[in-house]
Design an enzyme around this catalytic site. Structure first.
Site, PDB file in Angstrom:
ATOM      1  N   HIS A  22      45.135  44.396  45.688  1.00 18.94           N
ATOM      2  CA  HIS A  22      43.897  43.632  44.826  1.00 18.94           C
ATOM      3  C   HIS A  22      44.445  43.458  43.517  1.00 18.94           C
ATOM      4  O   HIS A  22      45.050  44.357  42.921  1.00 18.94           O
ATOM      5  CB  HIS A  22      42.963  44.783  44.785  1.00 18.94           C
ATOM      6  N   ASP A  69      39.857  37.308  44.380  1.00 18.99           N
ATOM      7  CA  ASP A  69      39.324  38.498  43.445  1.00 18.99           C
ATOM      8  C   ASP A  69      37.997  38.144  42.760  1.00 18.99           C
ATOM      9  O   ASP A  69      38.199  37.313  42.079  1.00 18.99           O
ATOM     10  CB  ASP A  69      40.468  38.735  42.399  1.00 18.99           C
ATOM     11  N   TYR A 118      54.121  28.513  33.733  1.00 18.43           N
ATOM     12  CA  TYR A 118      55.495  29.170  34.158  1.00 18.43           C
ATOM     13  C   TYR A 118      55.412  30.675  33.625  1.00 18.43           C
ATOM     14  O   TYR A 118      56.131  31.467  34.676  1.00 18.43           O
ATOM     15  CB  TYR A 118      56.514  28.625  33.366  1.00 18.43           C
TER      16      TYR A 118
END
Length: 151
Positions: A22, A69, A118
């Site tokens: 998680h 999530d 990035y």
């Protein structure tokens, strides 16, 4: 082939999805993203591939197994278009539709500036390079939890 699993999910991708916990997140990248060099800096440390797939096809396969999530607002993120961060290219619209279908509600993709994307990607659990050739087919998906069965 396995029953009930998308044939797009190879053994390496399945291993990573199962290994993640998680709050861990993965990057889905297009063919223009510096996938190999970024993947070397992730937790997994090697590039995974889902060749011959679009970003939407890869996201659909992954989200058939992995919940997003629900404890955070940015569990689904997209790379912003340079110079026009509010533009939503077709490839991102397609992934948005996949996410909404998988989650059963509208779940907005949060835009992330290219270089910030990035930097986030380097901290990911893993990078999965798709066969996506369209620009801005790069996404970050954060793994949620599956609750226990009701007793």
């Amino acid at each position: 082939m396995l029953k009930g699993l998308s044939p797009l999910l190879n053994a390496d991708v399945l291993y990573v999805l199962k290994s993640m916990g998680h709050g861990d997140y993965i990057v889905l990248s297009d063919l223009n993203f510096p996938s190999e060099s970024v993947a070397q800096q992730t937790v997994y440390g090697s590039l995974l591939r889902m060749e011959n797939t679009t970003s939407a096809q890869a996201a659909e396969a992954i989200l058939s197994l992995m919940p997003l999530d629900t404890f955070i607002d940015n569990a689904a993120q997209r790379m912003e278009v340079v110079g026009d961060p509010n533009e939503i290219p077709v490839v991102q619209q397609e992934v948005q539709s996949v996410i909404d279908k998988a989650e059963g509600k509208h779940w907005p993709l949060v835009g992330v500036e290219r270089y910030a994307f990035y930097d986030l990607a380097k901290k990911a659990y893993a990078v999965i390079q798709t066969g996506e050739r369209r620009f801005y087919g790069c996404f970050i998906l954060t793994k949620g939890v599956i609750p226990p069965d009701a007793a």
